[in-house]
Design an enzyme around this catalytic site. Structure first.
Site, PDB file in Angstrom:
ATOM      1  N   LYS A  44       0.650  -0.724   0.019  1.00 53.82           N
ATOM      2  CA  LYS A  44       0.010   0.196  -0.027  1.00 53.82           C
ATOM      3  C   LYS A  44       1.021   1.623   0.137  1.00 53.82           C
ATOM      4  CE  LYS A  44      -1.696   1.953   4.128  1.00 53.82           C
ATOM      5  NZ  LYS A  44      -1.888   3.033   4.168  1.00 53.82           N
ATOM      6  N   ASN A  45       1.680   1.234   0.842  1.00 58.33           N
ATOM      7  CA  ASN A  45       2.535   2.272   0.941  1.00 58.33           C
ATOM      8  C   ASN A  45       3.586   2.967  -0.348  1.00 58.33           C
ATOM      9  OD1 ASN A  45       0.971   3.447   3.394  1.00 58.33           O
ATOM     10  ND2 ASN A  45       2.056   2.493   4.697  1.00 58.33           N
ATOM     11  N   CYS A 138      -5.260   7.884   9.136  1.00 59.50           N
ATOM     12  CA  CYS A 138      -5.971   7.330  10.638  1.00 59.50           C
ATOM     13  C   CYS A 138      -5.284   8.452  11.293  1.00 59.50           C
ATOM     14  CB  CYS A 138      -4.766   6.133  10.644  1.00 59.50           C
ATOM     15  SG  CYS A 138      -5.755   4.976   9.829  1.00 59.50           S
ATOM     16  N   ARG A 143      -1.211  14.894  12.235  1.00 63.18           N
ATOM     17  CA  ARG A 143      -0.582  14.379  11.016  1.00 63.18           C
ATOM     18  C   ARG A 143      -0.520  15.698  10.564  1.00 63.18           C
ATOM     19  NH1 ARG A 143      -2.391   9.213   9.174  1.00 63.18           N
ATOM     20  NH2 ARG A 143      -0.590   9.509   8.657  1.00 63.18           N
ATOM     21  N   ASP A 327       4.440   1.387  12.163  1.00 59.67           N
ATOM     22  CA  ASP A 327       3.130   0.500  11.737  1.00 59.67           C
ATOM     23  C   ASP A 327       3.167  -1.061  12.139  1.00 59.67           C
ATOM     24  OD1 ASP A 327       3.373   2.276   7.944  1.00 59.67           O
ATOM     25  OD2 ASP A 327       2.330   2.626  10.209  1.00 59.67           O
ATOM     26  N   ARG A 419      -8.761  -0.764   4.463  1.00 60.94           N
ATOM     27  CA  ARG A 419      -7.965   0.555   3.756  1.00 60.94           C
ATOM     28  C   ARG A 419      -6.528  -0.158   3.304  1.00 60.94           C
ATOM     29  NH1 ARG A 419      -8.300   5.503   6.760  1.00 60.94           N
ATOM     30  NH2 ARG A 419      -6.301   5.793   5.495  1.00 60.94           N
TER      31      ARG A 419
HETATM   32  C1  EPZ Z   1       3.190   7.300   5.732  1.00 55.64           C
HETATM   33  O1  EPZ Z   1       2.336   8.895   7.429  1.00 55.64           O
HETATM   34  C2  EPZ Z   1       2.781   5.904   5.982  1.00 55.64           C
HETATM   35  N1  EPZ Z   1       1.826   6.305   5.640  1.00 55.64           N
HETATM   36  C3  EPZ Z   1       2.323   6.125   7.650  1.00 55.64           C
HETATM   37  O2  EPZ Z   1       1.256   4.121   6.656  1.00 55.64           O
HETATM   38  C4  EPZ Z   1       3.528   5.159   8.360  1.00 55.64           C
HETATM   39  O3  EPZ Z   1       3.529   4.978   9.741  1.00 55.64           O
HETATM   40  C5  EPZ Z   1       4.489   6.749   8.178  1.00 55.64           C
HETATM   41  O4  EPZ Z   1       4.121   7.025   6.590  1.00 55.64           O
HETATM   42  C6  EPZ Z   1       5.648   6.690   9.146  1.00 55.64           C
HETATM   43  O5  EPZ Z   1       6.368   5.455   8.544  1.00 55.64           O
HETATM   44  C7  EPZ Z   1       1.835   6.189   4.185  1.00 55.64           C
HETATM   45  O6  EPZ Z   1       2.612   6.129   3.196  1.00 55.64           O
HETATM   46  C8  EPZ Z   1       0.796   6.919   3.599  1.00 55.64           C
HETATM   47  P1  EPZ Z   1       5.097  11.375   8.344  1.00 55.64           P
HETATM   48  P2  EPZ Z   1       3.259   9.828   6.545  1.00 55.64           P
HETATM   49  O7  EPZ Z   1       5.105  11.889   7.668  1.00 55.64           O
HETATM   50  O8  EPZ Z   1       3.484  10.441   5.464  1.00 55.64           O
HETATM   51  C9  EPZ Z   1       5.486  14.482  11.486  1.00 55.64           C
HETATM   52  C10 EPZ Z   1      -0.327   3.148   7.572  1.00 55.64           C
HETATM   53  O9  EPZ Z   1      -0.249   2.739   8.610  1.00 55.64           O
HETATM   54  N2  EPZ Z   1       5.235  15.124  10.241  1.00 55.64           N
HETATM   55  O10 EPZ Z   1       6.913   9.895   8.362  1.00 55.64           O
HETATM   56  O11 EPZ Z   1       2.242  10.586   7.541  1.00 55.64           O
HETATM   57  C11 EPZ Z   1       4.223  13.538  11.865  1.00 55.64           C
HETATM   58  O12 EPZ Z   1       3.062  14.244  12.434  1.00 55.64           O
HETATM   59  C12 EPZ Z   1      -0.042   4.381   8.192  1.00 55.64           C
HETATM   60  O13 EPZ Z   1       0.003   2.272   6.499  1.00 55.64           O
HETATM   61  C13 EPZ Z   1       5.292  16.801  10.736  1.00 55.64           C
HETATM   62  O14 EPZ Z   1       5.448  16.951  11.126  1.00 55.64           O
HETATM   63  O15 EPZ Z   1       4.270   9.743   8.141  1.00 55.64           O
HETATM   64  C14 EPZ Z   1       4.630  12.245  12.621  1.00 55.64           C
HETATM   65  O16 EPZ Z   1       5.091  12.877  13.278  1.00 55.64           O
HETATM   66  C15 EPZ Z   1      -0.030   4.722   8.882  1.00 55.64           C
HETATM   67  N3  EPZ Z   1       4.794  17.915   9.348  1.00 55.64           N
HETATM   68  C16 EPZ Z   1       5.786  11.975  11.690  1.00 55.64           C
HETATM   69  O17 EPZ Z   1       6.351  13.327  11.446  1.00 55.64           O
HETATM   70  C17 EPZ Z   1       4.850  17.112   7.797  1.00 55.64           C
HETATM   71  O18 EPZ Z   1       4.798  17.335   7.292  1.00 55.64           O
HETATM   72  C18 EPZ Z   1       6.483  10.873  10.582  1.00 55.64           C
HETATM   73  O19 EPZ Z   1       5.408  11.171   9.580  1.00 55.64           O
HETATM   74  C19 EPZ Z   1       4.999  15.975   8.418  1.00 55.64           C
HETATM   75  C20 EPZ Z   1       5.018  14.258   8.984  1.00 55.64           C
END
Ligand code: EPZ
Length: 441
Positions: A44-45, A138, A143, A327, A419
């Site tokens: 998915k990701n 989620c 986020r 995850d 999902r």
């Molecule tokens: C991706 O989410 C994945 N989703 C998530 O998988 C996964 O848990 C996550 O990466 C971490 O590995 C998809 O790929 C669709 P991040 P993403 O940006 O990109 C903060 C699942 O179950 N942050 O790496 O949203 C954020 O709040 C899902 O498959 C900011 O502060 O994750 C978080 O605390 C759940 N500002 C941390 O960084 C930003 O602009 C990591 O978020 C972006 C992120």
């Protein structure tokens, strides 16, 4: 849903213990060992950013083993609104992005998925313009998208915050050096989508190193992009004039694979799991071995057998790749509840990712949250009851808990699970689980 999937088992009112249930639930009869063979679906990701990347050129993209999950269907609905022609041919997805229109990406579908924000980088690259809503995803934390927005501004984009959506314009994206405050997966992917057709060179420092980011880079390189530093925290992109048609094999989903490895471990089972890339799950495999599982991986096939009582792994802390993946955190709360000894989980990526603790405790687990850590007492005999999924991986973790519990567990709201899992019930039935999905008529 785009995919012509067989309906799951028809509505059966006899097991409905409650009112107001959503579209689907999973009924698990637990406490027997899992055994058998199962093949892992496409990731998915990995595929979600690649779908956005397919908009970068005016042509055709073919994806093999694209998973038929609702997050993919939601992205395809948005892409069709943008003018793409979409076709499924068995497990091939064919996308024709020759003609794109300039409609805003602000509908309900965009608001409910996290990955919709990835259209921002792609549309700015392709159309020099985008109107896009703040994404959903989620409920595991706030986020925000500040890293995405600030980085695109550094590349010359003008982004106006209009309350619930962003209006973005750029004459030409310009390559530059961008240092992330933290290694965001989505922001790394968005800047990759913005940089491959930008003027000049872009360097992303403190980039995310997740295998899904590497898969996106491989797809883009196959389409004609110039990217180096794959798998490292420093990605260097030399902008090119255009990309071209390509056909790409979607890699197996490491989190789905990790979920099933955990289910086999939790039920004292043994199984062969096809589609396990060891280096992508190294930390999870290390912890499962530390807990007492025998795991042998040959040619992306995992042979797992749990020997004797599971032991607590001590403390696991979620971190950006190559650390323990966030995850997989919920699934390990279920697993640790039936292991010997006290365990500790420290979630460091998302600030609200202990959604299943109350439900696990109602099943007989004993988990307390202290200073943002989950303290898990072991050797608990879980009992089946009604529980409610509140996010994708939490729903999968409650199913894992149901597999180990005495009696019947009904997991509500398993739309969340759909999902990311093509058919978790069918996969687990391949491992001889007594499980089925109930859909409301
Ligand atoms: C991706 O989410 C994945 N989703 C998530 O998988 C996964 O848990 C996550 O990466 C971490 O590995 C998809 O790929 C669709 P991040 P993403 O940006 O990109 C903060 C699942 O179950 N942050 O790496 O949203 C954020 O709040 C899902 O498959 C900011 O502060 O994750 C978080 O605390 C759940 N500002 C941390 O960084 C930003 O602009 C990591 O978020 C972006 C992120």
């Amino acid at each position: 849903m785009y995919c012509n999937r067989m309906e799951d088992i028809a509505y059966d009112s006899s097991v409905f213990l409650f009112r107001g249930m959503t579209m689907s639930s999973v009924v698990v009869s637990g406490s027997s060992s899992l055994y058998g063979e199962v093949s892992i679906q496409g990731s998915k990701n990995a595929v979600l950013p690649i779908l956005a990347a397919s908009l970068l050129h005016s042509g055709v993209t073919v994806l093999k083993d694209c998973p038929c999950i609702s997050d993919v269907s939601d992205m395809l609905l948005i892409m069709e609104d943008l003018g793409c022609q979409i076709k499924w041919d068995n497990n091939f997805l064919i996308i024709d992005a020759t003609k794109l229109n300039q409609i805003p990406v602000t509908g309900d579908t965009a608001k409910k998925t996290r990955a919709s924000i990835l259209f921002l980088g792609a549309l700015l690259s392709r159309n020099k313009h985008a109107v896009i809503s703040y994404p959903g995803g989620c409920t595991i934390g706030k986020r925000p998208i500040d890293i995405h927005v600030n980085s695109l501004k550094k590349m010359g984009a003008l982004l106006e915050d209009e309350e619930n959506f962003l209006t973005c314009n750029v004459s030409k994206l310009r390559g530059t050096r961008i240092e992330f405050p933290s290694p965001s997966v989505g922001a790394t992917e968005n800047i990759l989508l913005a940089a491959v057709l930008a003027e000049g060179i872009t360097e992303i420092v403190n980039a995310a190193r997740e295998p899904e980011v590497t898969a996106l880079c491989e797809f883009l390189i196959q389409s004609g992009a110039k990217i180096t530093g794959l798998g490292t925290s420093c990605l260097r992109i030399v902008g090119v004039d255009e990309l071209h048609d390509t056909s790409y094999q979607v890699p197996p989903d490491r989190i789905v694979a990790g979920t099933y490895l955990t289910a086999v471990a939790a039920t004292s089972g043994y199984a062969v799991i096809h589609g396990v890339i060891e280096q992508d799950l190294a930390e999870v495999i290390y912890v499962l071995r530390k807990m007492g599982c025998l795991i042998d991986i040959r040619e992306n096939k995992a042979f797992i057998k749990r020997k004797g009582t599971l032991q607590s792994p001590g403390t696991i802390t979620t971190e950006p790749f190559p650390g323990f993946p966030t995850d997989m955190q919920s699934q390990f709360l279920s697993l640790m509840s039936v292991a010997y000894g006290e365990s500790v989980v420290e979630e460091r990526i998302f600030e609200a990712r202990y959604n299943i603790v109350d439900d696990l405790n109602r099943m007989g687990a004993l988990i307390n949250i202290e200073d943002k850590k989950a303290i898990v007492q072991g050797l608990r005999r879980l009992r089946g009851t009604e529980v409610v999924a509140k996010d994708l991986r939490g729903g999968a973790a409650l199913i894992v808990a149901g597999l180990t519990a005495e009696g019947i567990t009904v997991v509500r709201n398993t739309d969340y699970v759909e999902r990311g899992y093509v058919d978790i019930c069918k996969d687990l039935r391949n491992l001889n689980a007594n499980i089925r999905m109930i859909k409301e008529a």
